[in-house]
Motif scaffolding. Structure first.
Motif, PDB file in Angstrom:
ATOM      1  N   GLU A  79     -37.609 -10.753  20.116  1.00 15.21           N
ATOM      2  CA  GLU A  79     -36.302 -11.282  19.711  1.00 15.21           C
ATOM      3  C   GLU A  79     -36.255 -11.528  18.203  1.00 15.21           C
ATOM      4  N   ILE A  80     -37.334 -12.077  17.668  1.00 11.22           N
ATOM      5  CA  ILE A  80     -37.376 -12.343  16.223  1.00 11.22           C
ATOM      6  C   ILE A  80     -37.390 -11.031  15.447  1.00 11.22           C
ATOM      7  N   ALA A  81     -38.238 -10.106  15.872  1.00 13.18           N
ATOM      8  CA  ALA A  81     -38.317  -8.813  15.179  1.00 13.18           C
ATOM      9  C   ALA A  81     -36.975  -8.098  15.216  1.00 13.18           C
ATOM     10  N   ASP A  82     -36.296  -8.118  16.366  1.00 17.13           N
ATOM     11  CA  ASP A  82     -35.002  -7.448  16.498  1.00 17.13           C
ATOM     12  C   ASP A  82     -33.938  -8.104  15.625  1.00 17.13           C
ATOM     13  N   LEU A  83     -33.937  -9.426  15.569  1.00 21.98           N
ATOM     14  CA  LEU A  83     -32.963 -10.149  14.754  1.00 21.98           C
ATOM     15  C   LEU A  83     -33.167  -9.868  13.263  1.00 21.98           C
ATOM     16  N   VAL A  84     -34.412  -9.922  12.810  1.00 22.81           N
ATOM     17  CA  VAL A  84     -34.717  -9.646  11.403  1.00 22.81           C
ATOM     18  C   VAL A  84     -34.361  -8.193  11.075  1.00 22.81           C
ATOM     19  N   GLU A  85     -34.681  -7.291  11.988  1.00 27.82           N
ATOM     20  CA  GLU A  85     -34.341  -5.872  11.773  1.00 27.82           C
ATOM     21  C   GLU A  85     -32.831  -5.693  11.604  1.00 27.82           C
ATOM     22  N   LEU A  86     -32.066  -6.300  12.477  1.00 32.28           N
ATOM     23  CA  LEU A  86     -30.604  -6.193  12.416  1.00 32.28           C
ATOM     24  C   LEU A  86     -30.071  -6.716  11.086  1.00 32.28           C
ATOM     25  N   TYR A  87     -30.556  -7.876  10.670  1.00 31.95           N
ATOM     26  CA  TYR A  87     -30.121  -8.441   9.396  1.00 31.95           C
ATOM     27  C   TYR A  87     -30.452  -7.498   8.231  1.00 31.95           C
ATOM     28  N   LEU A  88     -31.677  -7.002   8.193  1.00 32.66           N
ATOM     29  CA  LEU A  88     -32.104  -6.145   7.079  1.00 32.66           C
ATOM     30  C   LEU A  88     -31.344  -4.816   7.058  1.00 32.66           C
ATOM     31  N   GLN A  89     -31.074  -4.259   8.234  1.00 30.01           N
ATOM     32  CA  GLN A  89     -30.290  -3.021   8.279  1.00 30.01           C
ATOM     33  C   GLN A  89     -28.872  -3.270   7.777  1.00 30.01           C
ATOM     34  N   ASN A  90     -28.301  -4.417   8.106  1.00 29.43           N
ATOM     35  CA  ASN A  90     -26.968  -4.752   7.606  1.00 29.43           C
ATOM     36  C   ASN A  90     -26.964  -4.953   6.096  1.00 29.43           C
ATOM     37  N   GLU A  91     -28.112  -5.314   5.537  1.00 25.39           N
ATOM     38  CA  GLU A  91     -28.245  -5.454   4.085  1.00 25.39           C
ATOM     39  C   GLU A  91     -28.631  -4.125   3.430  1.00 25.39           C
ATOM     40  N   ASP A  92     -28.627  -3.047   4.208  1.00 18.76           N
ATOM     41  CA  ASP A  92     -28.847  -1.676   3.742  1.00 18.76           C
ATOM     42  C   ASP A  92     -30.301  -1.374   3.346  1.00 18.76           C
ATOM     43  N   PHE A  93     -31.243  -1.990   4.061  1.00 21.72           N
ATOM     44  CA  PHE A  93     -32.653  -1.649   3.893  1.00 21.72           C
ATOM     45  C   PHE A  93     -33.027  -0.622   4.954  1.00 21.72           C
ATOM     46  N   LEU A  94     -34.036   0.176   4.668  1.00 20.38           N
ATOM     47  CA  LEU A  94     -34.612   1.080   5.653  1.00 20.38           C
ATOM     48  C   LEU A  94     -35.735   0.308   6.337  1.00 20.38           C
ATOM     49  N   VAL A  95     -35.606   0.080   7.643  1.00 23.28           N
ATOM     50  CA  VAL A  95     -36.487  -0.833   8.357  1.00 23.28           C
ATOM     51  C   VAL A  95     -37.350  -0.088   9.371  1.00 23.28           C
ATOM     52  N   TYR A  96     -38.636  -0.436   9.366  1.00 21.79           N
ATOM     53  CA  TYR A  96     -39.584   0.045  10.362  1.00 21.79           C
ATOM     54  C   TYR A  96     -40.079  -1.191  11.110  1.00 21.79           C
TER      55      TYR A  96
END
Length: 186
Positions: A79-96
């Motif tokens: 849940e934490i990883a998914d939430l952080v991923e969503l936030y970072l993608q919305n900030e236009d980062f490329l997330v792994y």
């Protein structure tokens, strides 16, 4: 594209501009010349008319991905990883994103990153061990990649353990988007 050598394949330049504009990217003359020299001149062996649009699109998409900051997230709490991923993608980062450090380690051996967010307490390999291993990889880029700990353990000794392992900072859980944004700005 008046500065480019004239030959029968210059229609690719129009394709590049069209795709760039549709992606809201701006290509100045220098960027276009770089793309032209790096990618297009290498494709003279290809069948131009058949692959032009597909190739131009892949050039722009690859160029766009290369410009984004690459961030690795490793946390066994999905849940934490998914939430952080969503936030970072919305900030236009490329997330792994990975849920364990062993998988992330295999990825890190091959991929250059700008930032890694590592949970400290994970099964198999914890974030401190992973950081130590990342820092001794035989590549120059691993010395400069920023590594931030994500942990509920936020005592001064816990933060010092992170720094001693080679991390650059610490984010206390539960993570708020404001705190994450503040850490990313540094």
């Amino acid at each position: 594209a008046h500065f480019l050598p004239l030959h029968s394949n210059n229609f690719i330049i129009t394709e590049l501009f069209f795709i760039a504009n549709s992606k809201s990217l701006s290509l100045n003359d220098n960027a276009l010349l770089l793309i032209y020299n790096k990618y297009i001149m290498q494709t003279k062996k290809r069948k131009w008319k058949k692959h032009c649009s597909i190739f131009a699109f892949s050039v722009i998409m690859g160029w766009e991905a290369d410009m984004k900051e690459k961030i690795l997230i490793v946390d066994d709490e999905t849940e934490i990883a998914d939430l952080v991923e969503l936030y970072l993608q919305n900030e236009d980062f490329l997330v792994y994103k990975f849920y364990d450090a062993e998988e992330a380690w295999n990825f890190m051996e091959k991929e250059e990153l700008d930032l890694a967010l590592l949970d400290i307490m994970m099964p198999i390999k914890n974030g401190l061990e992973a950081t130590r291993e990342i820092r001794v990889l035989p590549r120059r880029d691993v010395k400069s990649v920023h590594i931030l700990a994500m942990s509920a353990n936020a005592f001064e000794s816990d933060i010092q353990d992170c720094m001693d392992a080679g991390m650059d900072g610490h984010i206390a859980k539960p993570i708020t988007m404001e705190l994450l944004k503040e850490k990313l700005a540094k």
